[in-house]
Design an enzyme around this catalytic site. Sequence first.
Site, PDB file in Angstrom:
ATOM      1  N   LYS A 140       0.846  -1.194   0.000  1.00 14.46           N
ATOM      2  CA  LYS A 140       0.000   0.000   0.000  1.00 14.46           C
ATOM      3  C   LYS A 140       0.886   1.251   0.000  1.00 14.46           C
ATOM      4  O   LYS A 140       2.093   1.176   0.232  1.00 14.46           O
ATOM      5  CB  LYS A 140      -0.916  -0.011   1.229  1.00 14.46           C
ATOM      6  CG  LYS A 140      -0.186   0.052   2.562  1.00 14.46           C
ATOM      7  CD  LYS A 140      -1.151  -0.012   3.724  1.00 14.46           C
ATOM      8  CE  LYS A 140      -0.389   0.051   5.053  1.00 14.46           C
ATOM      9  NZ  LYS A 140      -1.301   0.022   6.212  1.00 14.46           N
TER      10      LYS A 140
ATOM     11  N   ARG B 130     -10.144  -0.492  14.899  1.00 11.30           N
ATOM     12  CA  ARG B 130     -10.408   0.043  13.555  1.00 11.30           C
ATOM     13  C   ARG B 130     -11.482  -0.824  12.898  1.00 11.30           C
ATOM     14  O   ARG B 130     -12.548  -1.024  13.468  1.00 11.30           O
ATOM     15  CB  ARG B 130      -9.117   0.050  12.720  1.00 11.30           C
ATOM     16  CG  ARG B 130      -8.045   0.974  13.257  1.00 11.30           C
ATOM     17  CD  ARG B 130      -6.911   1.214  12.264  1.00 11.30           C
ATOM     18  NE  ARG B 130      -6.349  -0.015  11.716  1.00 11.30           N
ATOM     19  CZ  ARG B 130      -5.173  -0.076  11.086  1.00 11.30           C
ATOM     20  NH1 ARG B 130      -4.460   1.040  10.914  1.00 11.30           N
ATOM     21  NH2 ARG B 130      -4.710  -1.215  10.610  1.00 11.30           N
TER      22      ARG B 130
ATOM     23  N   TYR C 229      14.113  31.331   5.437  1.00 11.38           N
ATOM     24  CA  TYR C 229      12.871  31.982   5.820  1.00 11.38           C
ATOM     25  C   TYR C 229      12.836  32.313   7.310  1.00 11.38           C
ATOM     26  O   TYR C 229      13.296  31.533   8.157  1.00 11.38           O
ATOM     27  CB  TYR C 229      11.674  31.080   5.496  1.00 11.38           C
ATOM     28  CG  TYR C 229      11.327  31.033   4.026  1.00 11.38           C
ATOM     29  CD1 TYR C 229      10.872  32.169   3.354  1.00 11.38           C
ATOM     30  CD2 TYR C 229      11.433  29.842   3.313  1.00 11.38           C
ATOM     31  CE1 TYR C 229      10.547  32.117   2.008  1.00 11.38           C
ATOM     32  CE2 TYR C 229      11.106  29.782   1.968  1.00 11.38           C
ATOM     33  CZ  TYR C 229      10.662  30.934   1.317  1.00 11.38           C
ATOM     34  OH  TYR C 229      10.333  30.884  -0.013  1.00 11.38           O
TER      35      TYR C 229
ATOM     36  N   MET D 241      10.565  24.675   0.563  1.00  7.43           N
ATOM     37  CA  MET D 241       9.737  23.765  -0.216  1.00  7.43           C
ATOM     38  C   MET D 241      10.568  22.935  -1.196  1.00  7.43           C
ATOM     39  O   MET D 241      10.315  21.737  -1.375  1.00  7.43           O
ATOM     40  CB  MET D 241       8.664  24.537  -0.986  1.00  7.43           C
ATOM     41  CG  MET D 241       7.713  23.639  -1.762  1.00  7.43           C
ATOM     42  SD  MET D 241       6.426  24.525  -2.659  1.00  7.43           S
ATOM     43  CE  MET D 241       5.344  25.006  -1.316  1.00  7.43           C
TER      44      MET D 241
END
Length: 390
Positions: free
Chosen positions: A36, A134, A269, A317
Amino acid sequence: MGKYQSYVKVNIDALEHNYFELKRICYPSKISAVVKANAYGLGAVTIARELEKIGLDYLCVANVNEALELRNNDIFLPILVLGYIADDFFKAIVQNRIEVTAYNFEHCKKINEEAKKLDAIVDVHIKIDTGMGRLGYLIDEKNIDSTIKEIKKISELSNIRIKGIYSHLSDADGEDFSYTKKQYEKFMNFIKLLEKENISIPIKHISNDAGAIVHGYYLDMIRSGIGIYGYYPSKTVEYSNKVKLEAVASLFTTVSSVKVFEEGESIGYNRTFKTNKVTKIATIAIGYADGYPIQLSNKGYVKIKGQKAKIIGKVCMDQTMVDVSNIEDINIGDSVLLYGKDEYGELPIYEIANLANTIVYDLICGITMRIPRIYIKDNKVLSVINYLKH
C-alpha cells in the site's frame, strides 16, 4: 545519478534478502507483502513484480485503486484490499479477482449480487477486531453471538467464498507483550468457535512484521510491511535478533550552490539562523515538497563525501541549506546523502526520523512523485520510474 538532481535508490538485492530472511523464520507459512501507499513510497508495481519473481505468495493494499494499478501492470498474485471498498468498485473487484476484507454482511451481499451477474466467485477475508479499534467484527461478550451469525450468513452467500480470516496486532513491537498475547488468544479462541459452527477458513493471519519476528505468530500467513523494505518497526524487534534486515532505500540530492557568508548573515525563511562566524554554505536541491521533513530545520544533517553537513535555517519547499565549512573540496553537482548508504558509508534513516520527531514509515511514505525511483540490482540500474517524465 546523472540527470536526476534528487532520487531514491531502491536496492532490489536487499529487498530479496529481506523476503528470504522472513521466509526462513516463518516457513511454511505464506508471506504477504504490504505494498500500500505505493509500496511505502518505493514504487508498488516494481516492488510487487520483483517479489512475484522470487515466489511471494500474496499482496496487500489499502484500497481498490492500489489493487487495480497492480492488475493493470500485469501483477497476477492474489491481492487483498485491507480497507473499505465503495459500491462503485464492486464490478471492478469481481472482474480483476481482487480479494475483499469483510466485516459487514450487507456489504458482502451487494458484492455477491455483482459476482452473480458476472458468474464469478469473490474471495473474502473476515476481519476481526481483537483490540486495534479500527475495522473488523467485535468479538467481546456483547457482540460475539451476532458476529458468528453474520459470518455464517456470509458463508452461505452463493458467490462469496471465505478464503481468510484475520486481525491486526496494535502493539506487537512494544516492550510489553501482554496485550499482544491477549489479542492473539482472543483471535484463536474465536476461530475455535467458528469451527464448532462448521466454518473452517483456510488462511488465518494476524501477524505484522513484529508479530512474526518477535512473537512467532505465523499461522497460515504473515503480512510484512516495513520489514520487507528492510526496516525494523522498533528497537524491540531489532534487538530480538531473529532476522537480519537490509535497508532498501537511500535518498540522494545534489549540491546546487556553494557560497561563503560573513558573520551575522541571516539564512532562510524567517531568519531562524544567523552565522556566528565566516561560514561556507551549500544549497541542496531538495525540500519538504519532495518529502524531506521541515522538522529537520536547524537540527538535521546530511552527508557529503562521507562528512556531516548540518542543516541551517528552515527547510524550504524545494531547497535546503547546509553548513559545509568543514568540507574543503565541495562543488556544484556533488552528491548529497540524506539517508541510507553511499560509497562513503551510511547515514541511518532511524537517526533522521528521530531528529524529525517522526518514524521511518513517515519518511519513506512521504517521498513525493517529484523524486525518481532508481532500482538497482547486482550493482546495475535495473529500471527507473520518473513520475514526471517528459
